[in-house]
Motif scaffolding. Structure first.
Motif, PDB file in Angstrom:
ATOM      1  N   LEU A  89      -4.195  -5.883   4.670  1.00 16.06           N
ATOM      2  CA  LEU A  89      -4.070  -7.111   3.880  1.00 16.06           C
ATOM      3  C   LEU A  89      -2.800  -7.157   3.027  1.00 16.06           C
ATOM      4  O   LEU A  89      -2.042  -8.124   3.061  1.00 16.06           O
ATOM      5  N   ASP A  90      -2.580  -6.101   2.264  1.00 17.61           N
ATOM      6  CA  ASP A  90      -1.461  -6.121   1.341  1.00 17.61           C
ATOM      7  C   ASP A  90      -0.129  -6.331   2.074  1.00 17.61           C
ATOM      8  O   ASP A  90       0.679  -7.171   1.674  1.00 17.61           O
ATOM      9  N   LYS A  91       0.061  -5.599   3.174  1.00 17.76           N
ATOM     10  CA  LYS A  91       1.351  -5.769   3.854  1.00 17.76           C
ATOM     11  C   LYS A  91       1.446  -7.143   4.531  1.00 17.76           C
ATOM     12  O   LYS A  91       2.530  -7.698   4.677  1.00 17.76           O
ATOM     13  N   THR A  92       0.298  -7.700   4.905  1.00 18.81           N
ATOM     14  CA  THR A  92       0.305  -9.055   5.487  1.00 18.81           C
ATOM     15  C   THR A  92       0.799 -10.067   4.449  1.00 18.81           C
ATOM     16  O   THR A  92       1.672 -10.889   4.713  1.00 18.81           O
ATOM     17  N   ILE A  93       0.224  -9.988   3.258  1.00 16.02           N
ATOM     18  CA  ILE A  93       0.590 -10.941   2.205  1.00 16.02           C
ATOM     19  C   ILE A  93       2.075 -10.784   1.849  1.00 16.02           C
ATOM     20  O   ILE A  93       2.807 -11.761   1.713  1.00 16.02           O
ATOM     21  N   LYS A  94       2.516  -9.529   1.740  1.00 15.70           N
ATOM     22  CA  LYS A  94       3.920  -9.292   1.391  1.00 15.70           C
ATOM     23  C   LYS A  94       4.847  -9.869   2.459  1.00 15.70           C
ATOM     24  O   LYS A  94       5.838 -10.529   2.149  1.00 15.70           O
ATOM     25  N   ALA A  95       4.489  -9.642   3.722  1.00 10.88           N
ATOM     26  CA  ALA A  95       5.344 -10.137   4.814  1.00 10.88           C
ATOM     27  C   ALA A  95       5.388 -11.662   4.809  1.00 10.88           C
ATOM     28  O   ALA A  95       6.455 -12.273   4.943  1.00 10.88           O
ATOM     29  N   LEU A  96       4.239 -12.292   4.631  1.00 10.06           N
ATOM     30  CA  LEU A  96       4.204 -13.763   4.644  1.00 10.06           C
ATOM     31  C   LEU A  96       4.965 -14.332   3.455  1.00 10.06           C
ATOM     32  O   LEU A  96       5.733 -15.284   3.581  1.00 10.06           O
ATOM     33  N   HIS A  97       4.739 -13.738   2.293  1.00 12.16           N
ATOM     34  CA  HIS A  97       5.379 -14.269   1.087  1.00 12.16           C
ATOM     35  C   HIS A  97       6.892 -14.164   1.211  1.00 12.16           C
ATOM     36  O   HIS A  97       7.620 -15.104   0.883  1.00 12.16           O
TER      37      HIS A  97
END
Ligand code: ASP
Ligand code: MG
Length: 455
Positions: free
Chosen positions: A442-450
């Motif tokens: 989750l965390d890396k997904t949010i960082k990548a999208l942001h």
């Protein structure tokens, strides 16, 4: 007239509540305030029900705890000695009644949905009485109006009631026409209303936002303000992104989608009543009341990236029901969903293919849901499986369907971040794209999208 909702987070302790009282004193005149319970009180009331079912000796401690909490607020917020004592007397009477309800539950060994709702909304009643009295003791013409007395009318569904706006509107308009004035402040407990047959019914957990929206729509307020201890809607959760940006303007649909996936700013149902009445919602930070916050309107505001925010919820699990030829077999989906509905499970979303129905459920309902569907006879499916270690991610922005390349941009970002996408829902809403990932990603997904959409 404004309707202003103040959340439980703003009343997290006595000092925070005092700051709010001062803010209301300065800026509240002529308006209606809808309040939540003091922080933690609703949880206490509800756990009191389960405890009372098991053991009558738990009742006194619960009542004492509630008394201590509310006395402490009274002592801190009300200076006038006589007013302090009047309030304490009121609290005692209210808690005596509550105590009887708990004993009733213990005696009958049954907590009906009706009784649960009656008890659940005590926190709002207490906080509103105390806050109104704190302003009264500061010389403000304040009064507290109970939803069941002024007629916030509901459809009577316990725990997840909806308001009947037309009837509520009639009652409230008549009342305020007669009683409102420029310097008066009204306080109304959020979270509940009364059915046409006179039953207390709550709007679901976190439902005070919805109460405030109902009242705003009913009286055709100038604006609905939500006072919070945060800035407003952000481009991402500060837990994942160090410096997310504030979203200054968004549309009703965007706000509803963001509320749904967990932004925590607004109850997902808040938008419903005000949308019809075309009343704007302003999210205001009580720590910096002059800051612009987020404004939610019917039009919203188009930005070049289209996407306004990246949001997620971890409170989700997937129940996969494997069956063959789902599209060709009438009734299979309804058999499953009806059974779940009958047992009070709230389905968050459904994604199906010819061989599998994936049902998105609140995480703590997943085990029970699997057992529930196992009782369907004859069994309409082959097997079911649960995935619990998942998160639902969404990117939200009006026009997501009309603009090319957004999905590509989204999944290029997740691909580059080496995230495996388990399920996608796109095209059902013009304002959101949802997908499921492993919770550990989750965390890396949010960082990548942001970083792809906003940096
Ligand atoms: N007090 C209720 C709850 O905690 C309603 C609210 O705060 O909005 O769910
Ligand atoms: Mg709340």
């Amino acid at each position: 007239m404004k309707v202003i909702k103040i959340g439980g987070g703003c009343f997290k302790d006595e000092a925070a509540a005092l700051a709010i009282i001062k803010l209301i004193y300065k800026r509240g005149k002529g308006n209606i305030f809808v309040l939540s319970a003091f922080s933690g009180v609703t949880d206490l009331l509800l756990s009191g029900i389960s405890d009372a079912l098991k053991d009558e000796n738990t009742i006194s401690p619960i009542i004492n705890k509630l008394k201590t909490i509310h006395y402490s607020f009274i002592n801190y917020l009300i200076d006038d000695k006589a007013e302090k004592n009047t309030q304490k007397q009121k609290i005692i009477l209210i808690l005596q009644k509550l105590e009887r309800f708990y004993f009733g539950i213990n005696f009958t060994r049954e907590a009906t949905p009706r009784m649960r709702d009656i008890i659940a909304c005590y926190g709002e009643r207490l906080s509103s009485l105390i806050v109104a009295s704190a302003l009264l003791s500061r010389g403000i013409n304040a009064s507290c109006l109970m939803p069941h007395k002024i007629g916030i009318i509901t459809d009577g569904k316990y725990s997840y009631a909806s308001a009947i706006i037309s009837k509520t509107s009639k009652n409230l308009l008549t009342f305020f026409k007669k009683h409102a004035s420029k310097d008066k402040i009204f306080f109304i407990p959020g979270f509940y209303g009364i059915s046409e047959s006179g039953e207390i019914t709550t709007f679901g957990r976190g439902g005070s936002d919805y109460s405030a929206a109902v009242i705003a729509a009913a009286i055709k307020a100038d604006i609905l303000e939500i006072w919070k201890d945060t800035e407003g809607f952000m481009t991402a959760d500060p837990d994942n992104i160090k410096k997310p940006k504030l979203i200054p303007k968004l549309s009703y649909v965007e706000a509803a989608e963001l509320a749904y996936t967990g932004a925590g700013i607004l109850h997902p149902r808040t938008v419903e009543p005000v949308k019809k009445a075309k009343i704007d919602i302003a999210i205001k930070n009580t720590y910096s009341p002059d800051a612009p916050g987020s404004l939610i309107t019917s039009k919203g505001h188009k930005t070049s990236s289209i996407i306004k925010s990246v949001s997620y919820t971890k409170n989700i699990a997937v129940l996969k029901v494997h069956a063959s030829g789902i599209g060709a077999r009438p009734g299979i989906l309804s058999q499953i969903t009806e059974k779940l509905f009958a047992k009070g499970v709230n389905i968050k979303s459904v994604i199906t293919s010819q061989t599998c129905i994936s049902i998105l459920l609140p995480k703590n309902d997943i085990d029970r849901s699997q057992s529930i569907i196992q009782t369907i006879k004859p069994k309409p499916y082959i097997r079911s499986e649960k995935s619990k270690n998942v998160a639902l991610v969404s990117i939200v922005g009006d026009g997501i369907l009309r603009h090319k390349g957004i999905a590509a941009k989204c999944f290029t970002a997740t691909y580059d971040a080496d995230v495996n996408i388990q399920m996608i829902s796109f095209g059902t809403s013009n304002a959101a794209l949802y997908f499921i990932v492993d919770a550990d990603d989750l965390d890396k997904t949010i960082k990548a999208l942001h970083s792809n959409f906003f940096e």
